[in-house]
Design an enzyme around this catalytic site. Structure first.
Site, short mmCIF file in Angstrom:
data_model
loop_
_atom_site.label_atom_id
_atom_site.label_comp_id
_atom_site.label_asym_id
_atom_site.label_seq_id
_atom_site.Cartn_x
_atom_site.Cartn_y
_atom_site.Cartn_z
N GLU A 34 13.92 32.49 37.49
CA GLU A 34 14.87 33.18 36.61
C GLU A 34 14.22 34.17 35.67
OE1 GLU A 34 17.91 30.31 38.01
OE2 GLU A 34 15.73 30.42 37.90
N LEU A 35 13.07 33.83 35.12
CA LEU A 35 12.47 34.76 34.15
C LEU A 35 12.15 36.10 34.79
CD1 LEU A 35 10.10 32.61 31.88
CD2 LEU A 35 12.52 33.18 31.61
#
Length: 262
Positions: free
Chosen positions: A132-133
């Protein structure tokens, strides 16, 4: 979208839920709503245990980022609560839940698998993890809590901040996967694991104990509900500024990579 089979495993009724939603079971609004509805209903269902799996060679490649970028703010405002409800409904299920990870389980797909009591993953090219990052969006609180329960606080921190996906054997060493099994045996092994959990413990005792173990995570989710708005704002910002589209472009340019990952 969600197919169900009911299987009797030596007298134990087990419900098998199979995600069959497009080529990679991308988590859009409809799938998330369907997952939440099914898991809520299963709490009072005659099935004693549940197996969750995917279709073809994918468990779930994560959030349908193309739908998010196309729908913009109005879609995100509906989607994020539905995503959280899907995770929470699976995580709260008061019955044994086994994830039979038959291929890629990326980002939201990884979190969904981690909601289970037992995670089995097929040998092969499938990868599992939470990038996700790199997508440019933060996790909803419930996703962080699910990962914390699955692999511990340190393990969750390393998974989230590392923002990588992992082959099955590496995922087993990290604690994301309990056992890596031959692909041909995944279904039967998952059914056996689900039935064993249901058979060996009274249902009310299992439900109470599972609830006790997961209660702190759910209480923290509720306590930090004020995070929901800033999380949604960052999703909207990085969809609007092109960061998410850039991630999608980089992923689809790599042969064999699923074109989702949120």
């Amino acid at each position: 979208m969600l197919e169900r089979d009911d299987v009797d495993v030596e007298g134990v009724p087990v419900a098998v839920l199979r995600m069959a939603h497009g080529p990679v079971n991308a988590m859009d609004l409809g799938l998330c709503q369907g997952l939440a509805e099914r898991f809520r209903a299963l709490a009072a269902d005659p099935a004693r245990a549940v197996v969750l799996t995917g279709s073809d060679h994918t468990f779930s490649a994560g959030v349908d980022l193309k739908r998010c970028t196309a729908g913009g703010d109005p879609y995100v405002e509906k989607f994020l609560p539905a995503l959280c409800e899907a995770f929470r409904a699976a995580f709260e299920l008061p019955k044994p839940l086994v994830a039979a990870v038959n291929g890629h389980a990326i980002a939201g797909g990884c979190v969904l698998a981690a909601c289970a009591d037992v995670v089995l993953m097929a040998e092969g090219a499938g990868r599992i993890g939470v990038p996700e990052l790199r997508v440019g969006v933060p996790f909803p609180r419930i996703a962080l809590e699910v990962l914390g329960v699955a692999v511990g606080e340190r393990g969750a921190r390393e998974l989230v901040m590392g923002a990588q996906t992992h082959p099955a054997e590496r995922a087993a060493r990290l604690g994301l996967v309990h056992e890596v099994v031959p692909a041909a045996e995944l279904g039967s092994r998952a059914l056996a694991a689900a039935a064993a959990l249901a058979r060996d413990v009274p249902p009310d005792t299992f439900a109470t104990t599972k609830g006790q173990l997961r209660r702190p995570a759910l209480e923290r989710t509720d306590r930090y509900a004020d995070e929901d708005e800033p999380v949604a704002q960052l999703w909207k910002r990085h969809i609007a500024d092109g960061w998410v589209a850039g991630y999608l472009a980089s992923v689809t340019s790599r042969r064999g990579s699923p074109a989702t990952g949120g």
